[in-house]
Design a protein around this motif. Structure first.
Motif, PDB file in Angstrom:
ATOM      1  N   THR A 126       0.596  -1.266  -0.194  1.00  0.00           N
ATOM      2  CA  THR A 126      -0.049   0.049  -0.027  1.00  0.00           C
ATOM      3  C   THR A 126       0.962   1.333  -0.040  1.00  0.00           C
ATOM      4  O   THR A 126       0.304   2.336  -0.198  1.00  0.00           O
TER       5      THR A 126
ATOM      6  N   ASP B 117     -11.734  -0.179   9.718  1.00  0.00           N
ATOM      7  CA  ASP B 117     -11.490  -1.417   9.470  1.00  0.00           C
ATOM      8  C   ASP B 117     -12.608  -1.354   8.311  1.00  0.00           C
ATOM      9  O   ASP B 117     -13.934  -0.848   8.204  1.00  0.00           O
ATOM     10  N   ILE B 118     -12.273  -2.238   7.213  1.00  0.00           N
ATOM     11  CA  ILE B 118     -12.880  -2.453   5.796  1.00  0.00           C
ATOM     12  C   ILE B 118     -13.823  -3.453   6.029  1.00  0.00           C
ATOM     13  O   ILE B 118     -13.611  -4.530   6.782  1.00  0.00           O
TER      14      ILE B 118
ATOM     15  N   PHE C  66     -14.430  -7.576   4.877  1.00  0.00           N
ATOM     16  CA  PHE C  66     -13.444  -7.783   3.984  1.00  0.00           C
ATOM     17  C   PHE C  66     -13.160  -9.223   3.633  1.00  0.00           C
ATOM     18  O   PHE C  66     -12.970  -9.583   2.270  1.00  0.00           O
TER      19      PHE C  66
ATOM     20  N   GLY D 235      -8.884  -9.282  -3.623  1.00  0.00           N
ATOM     21  CA  GLY D 235      -8.815  -8.657  -2.317  1.00  0.00           C
ATOM     22  C   GLY D 235      -7.554  -7.635  -2.185  1.00  0.00           C
ATOM     23  O   GLY D 235      -8.109  -6.407  -1.645  1.00  0.00           O
ATOM     24  N   ASP D 236      -6.419  -7.993  -2.587  1.00  0.00           N
ATOM     25  CA  ASP D 236      -5.452  -6.909  -2.600  1.00  0.00           C
ATOM     26  C   ASP D 236      -5.946  -5.728  -3.524  1.00  0.00           C
ATOM     27  O   ASP D 236      -5.474  -4.552  -3.042  1.00  0.00           O
TER      28      ASP D 236
ATOM     29  N   CYS E   3      -8.577  -4.497  -3.842  1.00  0.00           N
ATOM     30  CA  CYS E   3      -9.567  -3.864  -3.211  1.00  0.00           C
ATOM     31  C   CYS E   3      -8.886  -2.843  -2.065  1.00  0.00           C
ATOM     32  O   CYS E   3      -9.029  -1.560  -1.886  1.00  0.00           O
ATOM     33  N   ILE E   4      -7.818  -3.493  -1.423  1.00  0.00           N
ATOM     34  CA  ILE E   4      -6.972  -2.894  -0.309  1.00  0.00           C
ATOM     35  C   ILE E   4      -6.254  -1.633  -1.011  1.00  0.00           C
ATOM     36  O   ILE E   4      -6.215  -0.525  -0.602  1.00  0.00           O
TER      37      ILE E   4
ATOM     38  N   ARG F 153      -0.666   1.081   8.117  1.00  0.00           N
ATOM     39  CA  ARG F 153      -1.692  -0.208   7.882  1.00  0.00           C
ATOM     40  C   ARG F 153      -1.105  -0.945   9.285  1.00  0.00           C
ATOM     41  O   ARG F 153      -0.292  -1.471   9.494  1.00  0.00           O
TER      42      ARG F 153
ATOM     43  N   ASP G 202      -6.705  -5.538   6.990  1.00  0.00           N
ATOM     44  CA  ASP G 202      -7.690  -4.533   6.658  1.00  0.00           C
ATOM     45  C   ASP G 202      -8.060  -3.689   7.525  1.00  0.00           C
ATOM     46  O   ASP G 202      -9.096  -3.058   7.566  1.00  0.00           O
ATOM     47  N   GLU G 203      -6.953  -3.378   8.422  1.00  0.00           N
ATOM     48  CA  GLU G 203      -7.123  -2.278   9.411  1.00  0.00           C
ATOM     49  C   GLU G 203      -6.011  -1.185   9.276  1.00  0.00           C
ATOM     50  O   GLU G 203      -4.931  -1.523   9.154  1.00  0.00           O
TER      51      GLU G 203
END
Length: 184
Positions: free
Chosen positions: A28, A58-59, A62, A74-75, A77-78, A97, A101-102
């Motif tokens: 990220t 938090d997503i 997720f 998923g990656d 989306c992050i 990070r 996903d937090e």
């Protein structure tokens, strides 16, 4: 002597670059949990210039994105989440990070109402559809908020209180925010 000095400068540049890379999450580009903690504690241990907000984000659901569409999606989306978060935040906000996903956002605020307004706009901005290569997933976030210096003057204290607020948000149905309140 000139060549020797040049080599020292090059070594220092490489060392700083290595430290920077070690402090950022590879996927990220935001700070790692340890770097986030170190930077925030550095701000809080000095003379505070006003008030600060500490958001744990938090997503929501997720795991569903990974289970339905795979980890590559998923990656994606992050990374999309972080790009939206970076565009939303101010340049001097600290973004880290702290888990899969937090994430944490730490920055100056005018008052508690300012933190609430920022959280409401953030939830709205991140309530979106994530699409890539034919896969589609609705993304939203839950946010827990602690304020400094009211709720603490360290990463650990703010993290603990924002985490409690985050779970209150989840208990209320997710896709929203809660500011930590002391219980008597």
């Amino acid at each position: 002597m000139f060549t020797y000095r040049k080599n020292i400068d090059e070594e220092k540049r490489k060392e700083l670059e290595t430290q920077r890379k070690a402090s950022t999450d590879e996927m990220t580009g935001v700070y790692t949990k340890k770097a986030t903690e170190r930077i925030i504690d550095g701000v809080l241990c000095g003379k505070l210039q006003g008030s600060y907000s500490f958001f744990i984000i938090d997503i929501d659901n997720f795991k569903q994105a990974n289970d339905l569409h795979g980890h590559i999606f998923g990656d994606y989306c992050i990374r999309e989440f972080v790009e939206r978060l970076k565009k939303f935040c101010r340049e001097d906000d600290i973004i880290g990070r702290i888990g899969g996903d937090e994430f944490v956002v730490f920055g100056t605020i005018s008052d508690e109402e300012g933190a609430r307004r920022k959280a409401a706009r953030l939830c709205q901005k991140l309530d979106t559809i994530c699409e890539d290569s034919g896969s589609c997933w609705k993304m939203s976030v839950s946010v827990g908020i602690a304020l400094a210096p009211q709720h603490g003057r360290s990463f650990a204290m703010l993290y603990e209180k924002a985490d409690k607020a985050l779970y209150q948000t989840k208990d209320k149905g997710k896709n929203g925010y809660t500011v930590y309140e002391e219980k008597e």
